[in-house]
Design a protein around this motif. Structure first.
Motif, short mmCIF file in Angstrom:
data_model
loop_
_atom_site.label_atom_id
_atom_site.label_comp_id
_atom_site.label_asym_id
_atom_site.label_seq_id
_atom_site.Cartn_x
_atom_site.Cartn_y
_atom_site.Cartn_z
N VAL A 10 18.15 134.66 86.90
CA VAL A 10 16.69 134.74 86.85
C VAL A 10 16.17 134.95 88.27
CG1 VAL A 10 14.57 133.55 86.17
CG2 VAL A 10 16.69 133.14 84.92
N TYR A 11 15.39 136.01 88.45
CA TYR A 11 14.75 136.23 89.75
C TYR A 11 13.36 135.60 89.74
CZ TYR A 11 18.19 139.86 90.96
OH TYR A 11 19.33 140.54 91.24
N PRO A 12 13.02 134.93 90.82
CA PRO A 12 11.66 134.40 90.88
C PRO A 12 10.69 135.50 91.28
CG PRO A 12 12.90 133.76 92.84
CD PRO A 12 13.79 134.66 92.02
N PRO A 17 8.93 134.23 86.60
CA PRO A 17 10.37 134.47 86.62
C PRO A 17 10.76 135.68 85.80
CG PRO A 17 9.81 132.27 85.77
CD PRO A 17 8.54 132.98 85.99
N MET A 18 11.81 136.37 86.30
CA MET A 18 12.21 137.62 85.64
C MET A 18 13.69 137.48 85.29
SD MET A 18 12.37 141.13 85.59
CE MET A 18 13.95 141.73 85.05
N ILE A 19 14.00 137.55 84.01
CA ILE A 19 15.39 137.39 83.57
C ILE A 19 16.13 138.72 83.72
CG2 ILE A 19 16.91 136.78 81.66
CD1 ILE A 19 14.65 135.03 80.57
N ALA A 20 17.08 138.76 84.62
CA ALA A 20 17.83 140.01 84.85
C ALA A 20 19.12 140.04 84.04
CB ALA A 20 18.12 140.17 86.33
N LEU A 21 19.67 138.85 83.77
CA LEU A 21 20.91 138.75 82.96
C LEU A 21 20.84 137.51 82.10
CD1 LEU A 21 23.70 139.39 85.65
CD2 LEU A 21 22.95 141.02 83.91
N GLY A 38 24.43 151.28 81.16
CA GLY A 38 23.16 150.88 80.59
C GLY A 38 22.04 151.62 81.29
N PRO A 39 20.86 151.60 80.70
CA PRO A 39 19.74 152.31 81.32
C PRO A 39 19.28 151.63 82.61
CG PRO A 39 19.00 151.10 79.38
CD PRO A 39 20.48 150.97 79.42
N SER A 40 18.49 152.32 83.36
CA SER A 40 17.98 151.81 84.62
C SER A 40 17.17 150.53 84.38
CB SER A 40 17.11 152.90 85.26
OG SER A 40 16.34 152.36 86.28
N GLY A 41 17.42 149.53 85.21
CA GLY A 41 16.70 148.26 85.08
C GLY A 41 17.33 147.30 84.10
N ALA A 42 18.47 147.68 83.53
CA ALA A 42 19.12 146.83 82.51
C ALA A 42 19.74 145.58 83.13
CB ALA A 42 20.19 147.64 81.79
N GLY A 43 20.08 145.65 84.41
CA GLY A 43 20.72 144.51 85.07
C GLY A 43 22.12 144.81 85.57
N LYS A 44 22.47 146.08 85.59
CA LYS A 44 23.83 146.48 85.99
C LYS A 44 24.16 146.05 87.42
CE LYS A 44 23.04 150.88 85.37
NZ LYS A 44 21.65 150.85 84.95
N SER A 45 23.28 146.42 88.35
CA SER A 45 23.55 146.10 89.76
C SER A 45 23.60 144.58 89.95
CB SER A 45 22.47 146.70 90.67
OG SER A 45 22.53 148.10 90.60
N THR A 46 22.69 143.89 89.30
CA THR A 46 22.69 142.43 89.40
C THR A 46 24.04 141.89 88.93
OG1 THR A 46 20.32 142.45 88.94
CG2 THR A 46 21.47 140.34 88.71
N LEU A 47 24.53 142.42 87.81
CA LEU A 47 25.80 141.94 87.26
C LEU A 47 26.97 142.19 88.22
CD1 LEU A 47 27.57 140.79 85.05
CD2 LEU A 47 27.48 142.99 83.86
N LYS B 39 12.94 136.76 104.79
CA LYS B 39 13.39 136.58 103.41
C LYS B 39 14.42 137.66 103.06
CE LYS B 39 10.34 136.69 100.11
NZ LYS B 39 8.93 136.46 99.79
N GLU B 40 15.49 137.26 102.40
CA GLU B 40 16.52 138.19 101.91
C GLU B 40 17.32 138.89 102.99
OE1 GLU B 40 14.92 140.67 98.83
OE2 GLU B 40 14.45 138.94 97.60
N HIS B 41 17.14 138.44 104.27
CA HIS B 41 18.02 138.98 105.30
C HIS B 41 19.25 138.06 105.40
CE1 HIS B 41 19.05 141.48 108.69
NE2 HIS B 41 18.00 142.24 108.42
N1 LIG Z 1 15.98 140.88 94.29
C1 LIG Z 1 15.27 141.01 93.16
N2 LIG Z 1 14.14 140.29 92.96
C2 LIG Z 1 13.44 140.40 91.82
N3 LIG Z 1 13.77 141.18 90.79
C3 LIG Z 1 14.89 141.93 90.92
C4 LIG Z 1 15.70 141.89 92.09
N4 LIG Z 1 16.74 142.74 91.94
C5 LIG Z 1 16.57 143.28 90.70
N5 LIG Z 1 15.48 142.81 90.10
C6 LIG Z 1 15.01 143.15 88.74
O1 LIG Z 1 16.03 142.85 87.83
C7 LIG Z 1 16.16 143.86 86.85
C8 LIG Z 1 17.55 144.42 86.85
O2 LIG Z 1 17.77 145.13 88.06
P1 LIG Z 1 19.12 145.85 88.41
O3 LIG Z 1 20.23 144.89 88.24
O4 LIG Z 1 18.97 146.48 89.74
O5 LIG Z 1 19.17 146.97 87.27
P2 LIG Z 1 20.03 148.31 87.18
O6 LIG Z 1 21.05 148.30 88.28
O7 LIG Z 1 20.64 148.27 85.82
O8 LIG Z 1 19.07 149.43 87.30
C9 LIG Z 1 15.10 144.90 87.16
O9 LIG Z 1 13.99 144.69 86.35
C10 LIG Z 1 14.76 144.64 88.60
O10 LIG Z 1 13.43 144.98 88.87
#
Ligand SMILES: Nc1ncnc2c1ncn2[C@@H]1O[C@H](COP(=O)(O)OP(=O)(O)O)[C@@H](O)[C@H]1O
Ligand SMILES: [Mg+2]
Lengths: 342, 217
Positions: A10-12, A17-21, A38-47, B39-41
């Motif tokens: 969860v990103y604050p 709060p924004m649930i990414a995964l 997955g599509p853009s914004g799905a949470g791939k990079s976060t994962l 922040k985030e650095h």
């Molecule tokens: N550092 C962050 N702070 C807040 N929200 C984030 C952050 N990184 C990613 N997000 C949000 O989390 C969701 C998933 O992002 P991301 O994992 O980058 O997706 P993908 O790689 O699939 O495009 C998106 O809605 C993005 O806006």
């Protein structure tokens, strides 16, 4: 082996709060190429960033060879990261360094001796096809060459795991092909586990052994790539498979009347993996169930190195027999989809 | 007469050089701290970031001429005298530090976040990232910042001359203004203009060479 259990991130966000995964459970086998699409914004990079803990998960655990890395402190994580390579969509190379110096960087970080660094660079440059670019500053390279530097750099400390975040998304189709081949090659040669993130199904089809589909923070399907192609479950996965197999073209052929929709019987799409598994099956069905099978369209493709075929077949005969024939085909682990039923 | 110009030019050069050097030694760490505590650095710390940021802002907002006078007791304590070239270095350095800190912060901010991310992914420690990534990547911007500081201090040093700081400013005040020798004033101004031109051009050239070598232009 990497095991991800009940992962949640969860990103604050500033809008709450924004649930990414959430509810992410994955088993990533050793030595394989594992795709996450997955599509853009799905949470791939976060994962993928949780796998080397660049992003700390909010809940859940990640086990690498049985060790829960979510419990590691920064110091232990730095040791772990030295045993993992990572490549990026935008390469992220040091502009202050030449190709050779960029490859040297992770080794300097890990305290490798100057002589060993030199030897390793000499070994890696030909592997990625950049023997003649050792002393070139990276800004002077093409995108494909930059990614090759990225790959060499990622391999410098002999990692067991390679993480690729959209590694080919900034490259043209030919360069993408070449980079994918290189990754496949590296996977075979060093037996290292590759986890690859993409939004393009053809990347999955080209080199992955297993694939997980992610949409809106959740894993919706995870299976071997051949299984996903012959037997997709959810509609999103079907769309992805469809998009890469000329499915649109087949449907257009039907719509335009080039493939005639039968007046009686059924129009089915049969998909099969492996050499000539399809056609003997068709003739067998004809014999067994006393139906007529008319092949209207055929297509052979490959998934990784495995042949993958699609046939569009018109089945005619008694309704009960046709249904039995379809059941039989299903029982043979061949994908079948009814496109039209009279 | 030529002697006096040579000597005061040297004094100006010397005090500005030392002040810039000392300010760089302090300013680079400050600039680095300002950026890495964001922040985030690589070393987020809101408290340190806000505190150093505020301190830098306070010192930057004090006009140099006031700083010059306000620092006199401190200079006396440190150097043992309030006049002369060495004494003038104190306010020059103090004025240059916050300026350089901000300039270096800006240069470091230009670095692509992806490069820092990649370094973290390779297991680099914050210190390794500072030394092997941040500073080398930002080198052209940092050099440019140092040159701008050096050139600005040439102007400030003339002001320091007003309180007996030695150098060209001192000469212009004593000879040119107080004894009304306008020709001295003009020669001093000409020397200052030439100095600024020479150092700025040299700095620009060096930075361009580095950027060319790196294939950035
Ligand atoms: N550092 C962050 N702070 C807040 N929200 C984030 C952050 N990184 C990613 N997000 C949000 O989390 C969701 C998933 O992002 P991301 O994992 O980058 O997706 P993908 O790689 O699939 O495009 C998106 O809605 C993005 O806006
Ligand atoms: Mg992404």
């Amino acid at each position: 082996m990497i095991e991800i259990n009940n992962l949640k991130k969860v990103y604050p966000g500033h809008k709450g709060p924004m649930i990414a995964l959430q509810d992410v459970n994955l088993k990533i086998p050793k030595g394989k190429i594992f795709g996450i699409i997955g599509p853009s914004g799905a949470g791939k990079s976060t994962l993928i960033r949780t796998i080397n803990m660049l992003e700390r998960p909010t809940e859940g655990n990640i086990f690498i060879e049985g060790e829960d890395i979510t419990q590691y402190n920064e110091k232990k994580l730095r040791v772990l990261r030295k045993q993992m390579g990572m490549i990026f969509q935008h390469f992220n190379l040091l502009t202050s360094r030449t190709v050779a110096e960029n490859i040297a960087f992770p080794m300097e970080i890990a305290g490798v001796s100057k002589d060993n660094i030199k030897a390793k660079i000499k070994e890696l440059l030909p592997l990625v096809g950049l023997e003649d670019k050792a002393n070139t500053y990276v800004s002077n390279l093409s995108g494909g060459q930059k990614q090759r530097v990225g790959i060499a750099r990622a391999l410098a400390n002999n990692p067991k795991i390679l993480l690729c975040d959209e590694a080919t998304s900034a490259l043209d189709p030919q360069t993408t092909e070449a980079i994918l081949r290189l990754l496949n090659d590296i996977n075979k040669r060093f037996g290292l586990t590759i986890i690859l993130i993409t939004h393009e199904m053809h990347v999955i089809k080209e080199i992955c052994d297993d694939v997980a589909f992610i949409d809106s923070s959740r894993i919706i399907e995870s299976n071997s790539v051949t299984e996903v192609f012959t037997n997709p479950q959810s509609s999103i996965v079907k769309d992805f498979v469809h998009s890469v197999l000329n499915g649109d073209k087949q449907e257009r052929l039907i719509e335009e009347g080039i493939i005639k929709v039968p007046k009686r019987g059924m129009l089915v799409r049969v998909s099969f993996v492996g050499q000539s598994a399809g056609e003997p099956l068709v003739s067998e069905v004809v014999r067994r169930y006393n139906v007529d099978a008319n092949i209207l369209f055929g297509n052979i493709d490959t998934i990784k190195e495995t042949p993958f075929g699609t046939l569009i077949i018109e089945l005619t005969g008694e309704k009960g027999n046709i249904e039995k024939a379809i059941e039989y085909i299903q029982s043979k682990n061949v994908g079948i989809e009814v496109l039209h039923s009279a | 007469m030529l002697d006096i110009y040579l000597q005061t030019t040297w004094e100006t050069f010397y005090m500005v050089l030392v002040a810039t050097g000392l300010a760089t030694i302090v300013g680079i760490p400050l600039g680095v701290i300002l950026i890495i505590t964001e922040k985030e650095h690589i070393y987020p710390n809101a408290f340190i970031n806000k505190m150093i940021g505020a301190l830098v802002n306070i010192f930057r907002s004090i006009p140099f001429i006031i700083l010059l006078v306000a620092l006199l007791p401190f200079t006396k304590l440190l150097i043992g005298t309030r006049i002369g070239t060495e004494a003038a270095m104190v306010p020059l350095t103090v004025a240059a530090i916050p300026f350089l800190a901000r300039v270096i912060e800006t240069a470091l901010k230009e670095i692509d976040k992806g490069i820092i991310e990649a370094s973290r992914a390779m297991g680099a420690s914050p210190w390794q990232i500072i030394r092997r990534v941040l500073l080398p990547e930002a080198l052209p911007g940092i050099l440019l910042g140092i040159i701008i500081t050096f050139v600005s201090l040439i102007g400030y040093s003339a002001m320091a001359g007003a309180v007996g700081g030695g150098g060209l400013g001192d000469l212009a005040i004593r000879e040119g203004y107080q004894r009304n020798h306008q020709d001295v004033t003009w020669i001093v101004v000409t020397i200052l203009v030439v100095m600024v031109q020479v150092f700025q051009s040299f700095g620009d050239w060096t930075v361009r060479k580095i950027r060319e070598k790196r294939g950035l232009i």
